[in-house]
Design an enzyme around this catalytic site. Structure first.
Site, mmCIF file in Angstrom:
data_model
loop_
_atom_site.group_PDB
_atom_site.id
_atom_site.type_symbol
_atom_site.label_atom_id
_atom_site.label_comp_id
_atom_site.label_asym_id
_atom_site.label_seq_id
_atom_site.Cartn_x
_atom_site.Cartn_y
_atom_site.Cartn_z
ATOM 1 N N ASP A 153 0.482 5.756 15.184
ATOM 2 C CA ASP A 153 0.536 4.770 16.253
ATOM 3 C C ASP A 153 1.956 4.357 16.644
ATOM 4 O O ASP A 153 2.345 4.480 17.806
ATOM 5 C CB ASP A 153 -0.309 3.537 15.893
ATOM 6 C CG ASP A 153 -0.039 3.016 14.487
ATOM 7 O OD1 ASP A 153 0.934 3.456 13.850
ATOM 8 O OD2 ASP A 153 -0.813 2.140 14.035
ATOM 9 N N ASP B 222 0.842 -1.192 0.000
ATOM 10 C CA ASP B 222 0.000 0.000 0.000
ATOM 11 C C ASP B 222 0.878 1.243 0.000
ATOM 12 O O ASP B 222 1.950 1.254 0.615
ATOM 13 C CB ASP B 222 -0.917 0.024 1.227
ATOM 14 C CG ASP B 222 -1.852 -1.176 1.275
ATOM 15 O OD1 ASP B 222 -2.571 -1.397 0.284
ATOM 16 O OD2 ASP B 222 -1.844 -1.894 2.281
ATOM 17 N N ASP C 252 0.240 4.997 1.051
ATOM 18 C CA ASP C 252 -0.646 6.004 1.637
ATOM 19 C C ASP C 252 0.045 7.359 1.612
ATOM 20 O O ASP C 252 1.276 7.471 1.722
ATOM 21 C CB ASP C 252 -1.007 5.627 3.072
ATOM 22 C CG ASP C 252 -1.790 4.324 3.146
ATOM 23 O OD1 ASP C 252 -2.450 3.980 2.147
ATOM 24 O OD2 ASP C 252 -1.726 3.651 4.184
#
Length: 460
Positions: free
Chosen positions: A151, A65, A67
């Site tokens: 996170d 991915d 992002d």
């Protein structure tokens, strides 16, 4: 792709790595992600490849991915891209659609206390639950605030296609070198904001062959019950990320270690914890190892097979209980009643889509069909749309459950292995031999004729 063994060297006292100090290359990025970065930059906005994409490129891995984080709002992003759709209520995101590839673009997150007073008053009753979980999170801020809101340290990495620099805001480079998974901020608070971060810590540790840092690991046991608040639909998404990524067997061990597996499969976890079933753990581990092997060899897998494996023994337990409680029911009625019960219970934990439920049911039904080979039944089973999945499941059962004292399943699996590859005439002979063996086994043994001595012919 193998991981790079070369450590990335951060500059002394700096959070910015220039082009000559890192191995992130645009050649290894998605062309569509680069298009989005360039258009945002040309539109006057700051835009960065962020998180796992940067982390994986630094590690020499191939990202799945790409992002992007930007200071453009979702509405401003939509104005730039005709192929954009805005999604989400909790997190407002922009998805830029390029055929099958979707580039996710998020506006820099800010801190709630920095939100305008009017916005705070509108959200104060709904932005967090009583447990501290974030329900709404559309407060925008700077890149520095966005990094603080991420996170894990290894995900607070930003790459600029404008100057080719990597911005490291939380010593993510240091933790990559140390092979540590570390939360940014207070672990208790961060887990309460989103309990799924406990799963993400395990996923990154297994995926990247890293260790969860002691302070990040410490609150998991205490806060694990917060996982019960996660919607079943999101748990399905997390299941796919954890178990369909080539590290399912190791992930299973870690979830059991931290007592998080029960929030995926409560009935299965209960049987595992009691330890009174001779096959369940070996069966699950073997199913996971087989899945990992297929994924790592770039073969197709279906989540339905793993769901069927996870719930096979709980299903059998329901069948046995119903058979004892309601002996008047036919075997078929017992099976479908047990199926309804087990799936109803399971759906409260993981929202399994109907398309996968249908495959699970076919796999389970085929276990009975494959044991009935007389007449035309063998050909009908072979022609079944999900024969291969049912056959693979039978092989798994035979591998785990067969023994010298009970070789029936192994013999059945071998019969089907041979039946598939033989010609029609040989298949006919195989079916006839099954019928003959059953006839022989049913035929009662002939009584020996007792010849009585003829008293009339005896001599005195």
């Amino acid at each position: 792709m193998a991981k790079s063994s070369t450590k990335i060297q951060p500059t002394s006292g700096s959070t910015v790595l220039t082009r000559d100090q890192h191995n992130v290359s645009r050649k290894k990025m998605s062309n569509n992600a680069l298009k989005v970065l360039y258009r945002l930059n040309s539109g006057g906005y700051d835009a960065y490849l962020v998180g796992g994409g940067v982390r994986d490129l630094l590690l020499g891995l191939e990202p799945k991915d790409f992002d992007i984080a930007t200071n453009a709002t979702p509405e401003q992003i939509k104005d730039l891209f005709r192929n954009c759709r805005l999604i989400g209520r909790r997190f407002r995101l922009a998805h830029i659609v390029f055929g099958r590839e979707i580039i996710e673009v998020a506006t820099f997150r800010g801190h709630h206390e920095n939100a305008p007073e009017k916005e705070q008053s509108c959200q104060k009753t709904s932005k967090q639950s009583e447990d501290g979980m974030l329900l709404r999170d559309n407060i925008y801020g700077s890149i520095e605030e966005d990094a603080e809101r991420r996170d894990f340290t290894i995900n607070a990495l930003y790459y600029s296609a404008k100057d080719f620099k990597v911005h490291d805001f939380a010593n993510g480079i240091g933790d990559i070198n140390a092979k540590l998974i570390r939360l940014i901020g207070d672990p208790q608070t961060r887990y309460r904001e989103d309990p799924v971060r406990m799963l993400r810590a395990i996923r990154f540790a297994t995926k990247l062959d890293m260790t969860i840092s002691p302070e990040t690991e410490a609150p998991i046991a205490e806060l694990a019950p917060l996982m019960a608040n996660i919607p079943p639909a999101r748990m399905f998404e997390e299941f796919l990320k954890l178990f369909i990524a080539g590290k399912a067997q190791l992930t299973f061990q870690q979830l059991r270690k931290y007592d998080l597996f029960r929030y995926f499969f409560p009935a299965t976890d209960q049987m595992l914890s009691k330890g009174n079933h001779p096959h369940i753990e070996r069966f699950i581990v073997q199913a996971l190892e087989n899945t990992d092997s297929r994924i790592n060899n770039e073969q197709r897998v279906t989540p339905a097979f793993l769901f069927a494996a996870m719930l096979w023994y709980p299903l059998q337990s329901h069948v046995e209980r119903l058979r004892s409680a309601q002996p008047q029911l036919s075997p078929q009625d017992v099976f479908f009643a047990a199926l309804s019960e087990i799936m109803s219970e399971q759906q409260r934990s993981i929202g399994i889509p109907k398309r996968f439920q249908a495959v699970m049911k076919d796999i389970w039904i085929l276990q009975d069909k494959l044991s009935r080979r007389d007449g035309k039944r063998a050909y009908k089973a072979l022609e079944h749309q999900k024969f291969r999945a049912g056959y693979d499941f039978l092989l798994l059962r035979a591998q785990i459950e067969s023994s010298p004292e009970n070789p029936a399943l192994e013999e059945l699996a071998k019969w089907w292995t041979d039946f598939q590859v033989n010609d029609h005439n040989t298949q006919e002979l195989m079916i006839k031999s099954i019928a003959q063996s059953r006839t022989t086994s049913r035929r009662s043994p002939r009584k020996r004729r007792v010849v009585r001595e003829d008293k009339s012919s005896s001599t005195d």
